[in-house]
Scaffold this active site. Structure first.
Site, PDB file in Angstrom:
ATOM      1  N   SER A  56       0.798  -1.230   0.000  1.00 35.73           N
ATOM      2  CA  SER A  56       0.000   0.000   0.000  1.00 35.73           C
ATOM      3  C   SER A  56       0.828   1.275   0.000  1.00 35.73           C
ATOM      4  CB  SER A  56      -0.944   0.000   1.195  1.00 35.73           C
ATOM      5  OG  SER A  56      -1.994  -0.876   0.929  1.00 35.73           O
ATOM      6  N   LYS A  76       0.199   3.362  -2.940  1.00 35.92           N
ATOM      7  CA  LYS A  76      -0.993   4.218  -3.077  1.00 35.92           C
ATOM      8  C   LYS A  76      -0.640   5.708  -3.077  1.00 35.92           C
ATOM      9  CE  LYS A  76      -3.956   0.806  -0.718  1.00 35.92           C
ATOM     10  NZ  LYS A  76      -4.511   0.419   0.604  1.00 35.92           N
ATOM     11  N   VAL A 123       1.299  -3.714   3.827  1.00 36.31           N
ATOM     12  CA  VAL A 123       1.273  -4.992   4.544  1.00 36.31           C
ATOM     13  C   VAL A 123       2.503  -5.861   4.262  1.00 36.31           C
ATOM     14  CG1 VAL A 123      -1.215  -5.156   4.941  1.00 36.31           C
ATOM     15  CG2 VAL A 123      -0.240  -6.094   2.828  1.00 36.31           C
ATOM     16  N   TYR A 140      -4.063  -2.393 -10.018  1.00 35.55           N
ATOM     17  CA  TYR A 140      -3.882  -2.252  -8.563  1.00 35.55           C
ATOM     18  C   TYR A 140      -3.007  -3.375  -7.987  1.00 35.55           C
ATOM     19  CZ  TYR A 140      -5.038  -2.283  -3.585  1.00 35.55           C
ATOM     20  OH  TYR A 140      -4.946  -2.297  -2.210  1.00 35.55           O
ATOM     21  N   TYR A 185      -4.589   3.483   8.163  1.00 37.03           N
ATOM     22  CA  TYR A 185      -5.950   2.984   8.396  1.00 37.03           C
ATOM     23  C   TYR A 185      -6.420   3.413   9.788  1.00 37.03           C
ATOM     24  CZ  TYR A 185      -4.044   0.286   4.543  1.00 37.03           C
ATOM     25  OH  TYR A 185      -3.422  -0.063   3.383  1.00 37.03           O
TER      26      TYR A 185
END
Ligand code: GLU
Length: 308
Positions: free
Chosen positions: A64, A67, A261, A191, A243
């Site tokens: 991530s 992103k 992760v 993605y 998050y």
């Protein structure tokens, strides 16, 4: 003057014993096999100096952390219209939560949760072929890392594609609300590949420098995003980068960061530099446990905080 190399070495030493405390992500089979005892750190400074500790040259799955870079690319390509597809509020829920999407009519809270990153990638595609967009993302990462050797780990990408029911669900959900412009498989295909980019701490810290320097890569001189956009990307990282652990990270580290992760965290110190850490053991929210400890100690020792 602060001895930043010493601060990095100290932070590394403090965090090293915590490697076993976290849990390696196992919902992506290719990540479950990673040795949790690996630990690296790198600090990139705008003059090109790089300080490293531990396994700083071992490539890992950036997951991530990608992103942040696709957000920069999407903002560069389509500008503020991106914000019609995705919000910029912290989610306070898990990275792959479906619940909010339903109550908020298919508009994800922010670009750093999975749904929001999938929506961002959809807008980045902008009518193009998925392969071309995956190539663009990879080329951007290579240029930012200053290293043409950066690659997509195709085993990890395939592993994600095989086990990606949850991410597909998020994409179909958005599609059902009319918030996806391309076919689900095209979007998640890009993605999965962006998440599967493998980089070392050395490469990732170097890649983050433009966000520390108002959108300008200090080593190539390129203005990659406008200064106000770089500030806003950092604001989103600060509020949403971990998050439902983002508040804790802001409280402890005081710098914008983005976790993945795979155990990597990219942390931006505006005006100062970029730090990348990697330790595969994660806390419950999916942030590297030892990595966050190392960043907390480094930021404290260096005196770096956006709250000065
Ligand atoms: N590729 C991972 C997923 O979609 C990214 C999650 C993360 O790194 O936090 O589940």
């Amino acid at each position: 003057m602060t001895d930043l190399a010493r601060c990095l070495a100290e932070a590394y030493a403090v965090a090293l014993p915590h490697r076993r405390d976290g849990k390696v992500a196992d919902y992506i089979p290719a990540l479950a096999a990673v040795d949790p005892m690996q630990f690296g750190m790198a600090l990139a400074l705008p003059d090109g100096t790089l300080h490293v500790e531990g396994d700083a040259d071992t490539p890992f799955s950036i997951q991530s952390v990608s992103k942040v870079f696709t957000l920069a690319l999407a903002l560069r390509r389509i500008g503020s219209d991106l914000w019609t597809s995705v919000g910029r509020e912290p989610s306070g829920s898990a990275f792959n939560s479906v619940v909010q999407l339903e109550s908020e009519q298919g508009i994800p809270r922010n670009p750093l949760i999975n749904a929001g990153a999938i929506a961002t990638t959809d807008r980045l595609i902008d009518g193009r072929d998925g392969d071309a967009v995956a190539d663009e993302i990879l080329a951007f990462m290579r240029a930012r890392a200053g290293d043409p050797g950066v690659e997509i780990d195709l085993d990890v990408a395939a592993s994600e594609a095989r086990t990606g029911a949850r991410n597909r669900s998020l994409a179909y959900f958005m599609d059902a609300f009319g918030n996806l412009r391309h076919p689900v498989e095209t979007v998640v295909g890009v993605y999965f590949r962006q998440c599967a980019i493998a980089m070392s701490c050395r490469q990732l810290a170097r890649a983050g420098l433009f966000l520390a320097m108002e959108g300008r890569d200090p080593l190539t001189g390129e203005q990659l995003v406008d200064p106000h956009r770089a500030r806003r990307i950092n604001a989103i990282m600060m509020l949403c980068g971990h998050y439902d652990n983002s508040g804790e990270f802001a409280f402890r580290v005081g710098l914008p960061g983005k976790s993945g992760v795979g155990g990597g965290i990219l942390c931006i110190a505006p005006g100062q530099g970029a730090i990348a850490v990697w330790s595969p053991g994660l806390n419950e929210a999916g942030t590297s446990l030892a990595g966050a400890i190392a960043l907390e100690h480094f930021a404290y020792a260096a005196g770096w905080s956006v709250f000065d």
